[in-house]
Design a protein around this motif. Structure first.
Motif, PDB file in Angstrom:
ATOM      1  N   ASP A   1       0.873  -1.223   0.074  1.00  0.00           N
ATOM      2  CA  ASP A   1      -0.081   0.160   0.146  1.00  0.00           C
ATOM      3  C   ASP A   1       0.850   1.234  -0.144  1.00  0.00           C
ATOM      4  O   ASP A   1       1.814   1.165   0.709  1.00  0.00           O
ATOM      5  N   LEU A   2       0.609   2.386  -0.778  1.00  0.00           N
ATOM      6  CA  LEU A   2       1.248   3.566  -0.729  1.00  0.00           C
ATOM      7  C   LEU A   2       0.386   4.462   0.007  1.00  0.00           C
ATOM      8  O   LEU A   2      -0.839   4.742  -0.117  1.00  0.00           O
ATOM      9  N   THR A   3       1.198   5.517   0.754  1.00  0.00           N
ATOM     10  CA  THR A   3       0.439   6.668   1.330  1.00  0.00           C
ATOM     11  C   THR A   3       0.143   7.481   0.177  1.00  0.00           C
ATOM     12  O   THR A   3       0.488   7.408  -0.963  1.00  0.00           O
ATOM     13  N   GLY A   4      -0.531   8.707   0.499  1.00  0.00           N
ATOM     14  CA  GLY A   4      -0.708   9.749  -0.532  1.00  0.00           C
ATOM     15  C   GLY A   4       0.361  10.488  -1.087  1.00  0.00           C
ATOM     16  O   GLY A   4       0.650  10.463  -2.195  1.00  0.00           O
ATOM     17  N   VAL A   5       1.508  10.736  -0.356  1.00  0.00           N
ATOM     18  CA  VAL A   5       2.740  11.277  -0.736  1.00  0.00           C
ATOM     19  C   VAL A   5       3.422  10.420  -1.335  1.00  0.00           C
ATOM     20  O   VAL A   5       3.879  10.582  -2.711  1.00  0.00           O
ATOM     21  N   ALA A   6       3.492   8.790  -1.115  1.00  0.00           N
ATOM     22  CA  ALA A   6       4.151   8.202  -1.950  1.00  0.00           C
ATOM     23  C   ALA A   6       3.727   7.795  -3.295  1.00  0.00           C
ATOM     24  O   ALA A   6       4.257   7.700  -4.101  1.00  0.00           O
ATOM     25  N   MET A   7       2.233   7.837  -3.199  1.00  0.00           N
ATOM     26  CA  MET A   7       1.818   7.612  -4.475  1.00  0.00           C
ATOM     27  C   MET A   7       1.774   8.675  -5.437  1.00  0.00           C
ATOM     28  O   MET A   7       2.061   8.520  -6.934  1.00  0.00           O
TER      29      MET A   7
ATOM     30  N   ALA B   1       5.261   8.383  -6.788  1.00  0.00           N
ATOM     31  CA  ALA B   1       5.335   7.501  -7.803  1.00  0.00           C
ATOM     32  C   ALA B   1       4.776   7.761  -9.119  1.00  0.00           C
ATOM     33  O   ALA B   1       5.202   7.637 -10.282  1.00  0.00           O
ATOM     34  N   VAL B   2       3.471   8.413  -9.223  1.00  0.00           N
ATOM     35  CA  VAL B   2       2.796   8.954 -10.245  1.00  0.00           C
ATOM     36  C   VAL B   2       3.753   9.836 -11.138  1.00  0.00           C
ATOM     37  O   VAL B   2       3.975   9.870 -12.303  1.00  0.00           O
ATOM     38  N   ARG B   3       4.244  10.901 -10.126  1.00  0.00           N
ATOM     39  CA  ARG B   3       5.334  11.708 -10.812  1.00  0.00           C
ATOM     40  C   ARG B   3       6.224  11.470 -11.428  1.00  0.00           C
ATOM     41  O   ARG B   3       6.736  11.903 -12.448  1.00  0.00           O
ATOM     42  N   ALA B   4       7.003  10.370 -10.804  1.00  0.00           N
ATOM     43  CA  ALA B   4       8.226   9.840 -11.344  1.00  0.00           C
ATOM     44  C   ALA B   4       7.864   9.086 -12.745  1.00  0.00           C
ATOM     45  O   ALA B   4       8.450   9.368 -13.739  1.00  0.00           O
ATOM     46  N   ARG B   5       6.546   8.493 -12.896  1.00  0.00           N
ATOM     47  CA  ARG B   5       6.182   7.803 -14.155  1.00  0.00           C
ATOM     48  C   ARG B   5       5.958   8.832 -15.122  1.00  0.00           C
ATOM     49  O   ARG B   5       6.454   8.628 -16.239  1.00  0.00           O
TER      50      ARG B   5
END
Length: 81
Positions: free
Chosen positions: A6-12, A15-19
């Protein structure tokens, strides 16, 4: 219930920004590779368009087609409204 995946809001968000950043960088690289082909593609398109225009001009100005077009226009102008 949380798991290790599970990803927290910040981690998600990260991850989306990096992709998205990786996708944009890849698109920029691909655009740079294809930059030299644009001029030749335009040239081939212009040659094809001119050839088509010449053939179309020859067909439209031929005797039979010209007479038929004149007949269509005359019939349209003589139509009753």
């Amino acid at each position: 219930m949380t798991t290790g995946t599970d990803l927290t809001g910040v981690a998600m968000y990260q991850a989306v920004r990096a992709r998205l950043s990786a996708l944009v960088r890849g698109a920029v690289r691909m655009a740079r590779r294809d930059a030299g082909m644009v001029t030749s593609e335009y040239a081939m398109g212009i040659v094809a368009a001119v050839a088509f225009a010449v053939v179309l001009y020859k067909v439209v100005t031929s005797g039979a087609v010209s007479a038929e077009l004149q007949g269509i226009v005359k019939q349209a102008l003589d139509a009753r409204m």
